[in-house]
Write a protein that holds these residues in place. Sequence first.
Motif, PDB file in Angstrom:
ATOM      1  N   MET A   1       0.857  -1.163   0.000  1.00 42.52           N
ATOM      2  CA  MET A   1       0.000   0.000   0.000  1.00 42.52           C
ATOM      3  C   MET A   1       0.902   1.223   0.000  1.00 42.52           C
ATOM      4  N   ALA A   2       0.731   2.074  -0.982  1.00 45.46           N
ATOM      5  CA  ALA A   2       1.608   3.213  -1.148  1.00 45.46           C
ATOM      6  C   ALA A   2       1.207   4.415  -0.302  1.00 45.46           C
ATOM      7  N   SER A   3      -0.023   4.443   0.163  1.00 47.55           N
ATOM      8  CA  SER A   3      -0.502   5.601   0.922  1.00 47.55           C
ATOM      9  C   SER A   3       0.172   5.683   2.281  1.00 47.55           C
ATOM     10  N   THR A   4       0.387   6.894   2.724  1.00 48.59           N
ATOM     11  CA  THR A   4       0.930   7.120   4.054  1.00 48.59           C
ATOM     12  C   THR A   4      -0.179   6.942   5.074  1.00 48.59           C
ATOM     13  N   PRO A   5       0.077   6.181   6.148  1.00 49.30           N
ATOM     14  CA  PRO A   5      -0.973   5.997   7.142  1.00 49.30           C
ATOM     15  C   PRO A   5      -1.426   7.320   7.736  1.00 49.30           C
ATOM     16  N   ALA A   6      -2.716   7.438   7.910  1.00 48.43           N
ATOM     17  CA  ALA A   6      -3.285   8.618   8.545  1.00 48.43           C
ATOM     18  C   ALA A   6      -3.041   8.530  10.040  1.00 48.43           C
ATOM     19  N   PRO A   7      -3.204   9.619  10.744  1.00 43.74           N
ATOM     20  CA  PRO A   7      -3.041   9.571  12.199  1.00 43.74           C
ATOM     21  C   PRO A   7      -3.940   8.504  12.807  1.00 43.74           C
ATOM     22  N   SER A   8      -3.533   7.979  13.936  1.00 45.28           N
ATOM     23  CA  SER A   8      -4.294   6.899  14.553  1.00 45.28           C
ATOM     24  C   SER A   8      -5.484   7.399  15.358  1.00 45.28           C
ATOM     25  N   THR A   9      -5.838   8.640  15.184  1.00 48.49           N
ATOM     26  CA  THR A   9      -7.016   9.155  15.876  1.00 48.49           C
ATOM     27  C   THR A   9      -8.238   8.956  14.983  1.00 48.49           C
ATOM     28  N   PRO A  10      -9.350   8.527  15.569  1.00 48.16           N
ATOM     29  CA  PRO A  10     -10.546   8.272  14.767  1.00 48.16           C
ATOM     30  C   PRO A  10     -11.160   9.570  14.276  1.00 48.16           C
ATOM     31  N   PRO A  11     -11.935   9.474  13.198  1.00 45.15           N
ATOM     32  CA  PRO A  11     -12.634  10.667  12.734  1.00 45.15           C
ATOM     33  C   PRO A  11     -13.623  11.143  13.796  1.00 45.15           C
ATOM     34  N   ALA A  12     -13.905  12.436  13.796  1.00 40.29           N
ATOM     35  CA  ALA A  12     -14.854  12.997  14.766  1.00 40.29           C
ATOM     36  C   ALA A  12     -16.199  12.308  14.630  1.00 40.29           C
ATOM     37  N   GLY A  13     -16.782  11.967  15.768  1.00 37.58           N
ATOM     38  CA  GLY A  13     -18.097  11.336  15.773  1.00 37.58           C
ATOM     39  C   GLY A  13     -18.087   9.853  15.447  1.00 37.58           C
ATOM     40  N   SER A  14     -16.922   9.220  15.408  1.00 36.42           N
ATOM     41  CA  SER A  14     -16.839   7.796  15.098  1.00 36.42           C
ATOM     42  C   SER A  14     -17.519   6.974  16.190  1.00 36.42           C
ATOM     43  N   PRO A  15     -18.410   6.041  15.796  1.00 31.44           N
ATOM     44  CA  PRO A  15     -19.063   5.197  16.791  1.00 31.44           C
ATOM     45  C   PRO A  15     -18.205   4.010  17.234  1.00 31.44           C
ATOM     46  N   LEU A  16     -17.054   3.821  16.574  1.00 30.15           N
ATOM     47  CA  LEU A  16     -16.174   2.701  16.896  1.00 30.15           C
ATOM     48  C   LEU A  16     -15.598   2.879  18.299  1.00 30.15           C
ATOM     49  N   ASP A  17     -15.472   1.791  19.027  1.00 28.99           N
ATOM     50  CA  ASP A  17     -14.868   1.807  20.359  1.00 28.99           C
ATOM     51  C   ASP A  17     -13.551   2.584  20.287  1.00 28.99           C
ATOM     52  N   PRO A  18     -13.384   3.615  21.113  1.00 30.45           N
ATOM     53  CA  PRO A  18     -12.172   4.441  21.053  1.00 30.45           C
ATOM     54  C   PRO A  18     -10.878   3.646  21.234  1.00 30.45           C
ATOM     55  N   ALA A  19     -10.901   2.593  22.029  1.00 26.16           N
ATOM     56  CA  ALA A  19      -9.702   1.782  22.229  1.00 26.16           C
ATOM     57  C   ALA A  19      -9.312   1.055  20.940  1.00 26.16           C
ATOM     58  N   VAL A  20     -10.291   0.616  20.185  1.00 32.82           N
ATOM     59  CA  VAL A  20     -10.028  -0.036  18.899  1.00 32.82           C
ATOM     60  C   VAL A  20      -9.595   1.021  17.882  1.00 32.82           C
ATOM     61  N   ALA A  21     -10.328   2.108  17.809  1.00 35.80           N
ATOM     62  CA  ALA A  21     -10.032   3.171  16.841  1.00 35.80           C
ATOM     63  C   ALA A  21      -8.612   3.716  17.024  1.00 35.80           C
ATOM     64  N   ALA A  22      -8.150   3.811  18.250  1.00 36.23           N
ATOM     65  CA  ALA A  22      -6.819   4.352  18.516  1.00 36.23           C
ATOM     66  C   ALA A  22      -5.714   3.435  18.007  1.00 36.23           C
ATOM     67  N   ARG A  23      -6.004   2.163  17.847  1.00 31.73           N
ATOM     68  CA  ARG A  23      -5.005   1.204  17.384  1.00 31.73           C
ATOM     69  C   ARG A  23      -4.909   1.139  15.861  1.00 31.73           C
ATOM     70  N   LEU A  24      -5.912   1.656  15.158  1.00 30.53           N
ATOM     71  CA  LEU A  24      -5.954   1.555  13.701  1.00 30.53           C
ATOM     72  C   LEU A  24      -4.991   2.519  13.023  1.00 30.53           C
ATOM     73  N   ARG A  25      -4.346   2.036  11.972  1.00 27.59           N
ATOM     74  CA  ARG A  25      -3.528   2.877  11.097  1.00 27.59           C
ATOM     75  C   ARG A  25      -4.237   2.909   9.757  1.00 27.59           C
ATOM     76  N   ARG A  26      -4.682   4.072   9.383  1.00 35.24           N
ATOM     77  CA  ARG A  26      -5.456   4.253   8.162  1.00 35.24           C
ATOM     78  C   ARG A  26      -4.588   4.860   7.068  1.00 35.24           C
ATOM     79  N   ASN A  27      -4.977   4.635   5.799  1.00 41.57           N
ATOM     80  CA  ASN A  27      -4.268   5.305   4.716  1.00 41.57           C
ATOM     81  C   ASN A  27      -4.770   6.745   4.612  1.00 41.57           C
ATOM     82  N   ALA A  28      -4.300   7.472   3.633  1.00 43.34           N
ATOM     83  CA  ALA A  28      -4.652   8.887   3.490  1.00 43.34           C
ATOM     84  C   ALA A  28      -6.144   9.106   3.295  1.00 43.34           C
ATOM     85  N   GLU A  29      -6.839   8.093   2.799  1.00 39.16           N
ATOM     86  CA  GLU A  29      -8.287   8.186   2.596  1.00 39.16           C
ATOM     87  C   GLU A  29      -9.074   7.729   3.825  1.00 39.16           C
TER      88      GLU A  29
END
Length: 127
Positions: A1-29
């Motif tokens: 995957m060529a995209s740079t991981p986005a910050p590990s902070t979830p998008p505002a208003g995310s319903p995902l468990d914050p502990a899970v969301a904090a562990r995720l590394r997302r691409n630029a999208e």
Amino acid sequence: MASTPAPSTPPAGSPLDPAVAARLRRNAEGLFPAVAQQYDTGEVLMLGWMDDEALHRTLTTGRCTYWSRSRGEYWVKGDTSGHVQHVRAVALDCDGDTVLVQVDQVGAACHTGERTCFDADRLPLGQ
């Protein structure tokens, strides 16, 4: 995957468990790959893309929800085709950049009608 991981902070208003969301590394999208695997055989079925909302829906409904990059919308596997993925377990990899969704696949997993997306083109080894 060529995209740079986005910050590990979830998008505002995310319903995902914050502990899970904090562990995720997302691409630029804001997406991460989700590998679907047949829970009892280990067969790799497909790769889809998820964001926080898709993962939340997958965890809470027991049905795989993906983000369609081409259509720009969520899709629940099997809603159109009847080829449903019933979620048995979900695991985050060691880097937090991929999820493994173990499912009980009903029918074909691939949009071509094949059981798995990885049946058709075996590449030659040793060349």
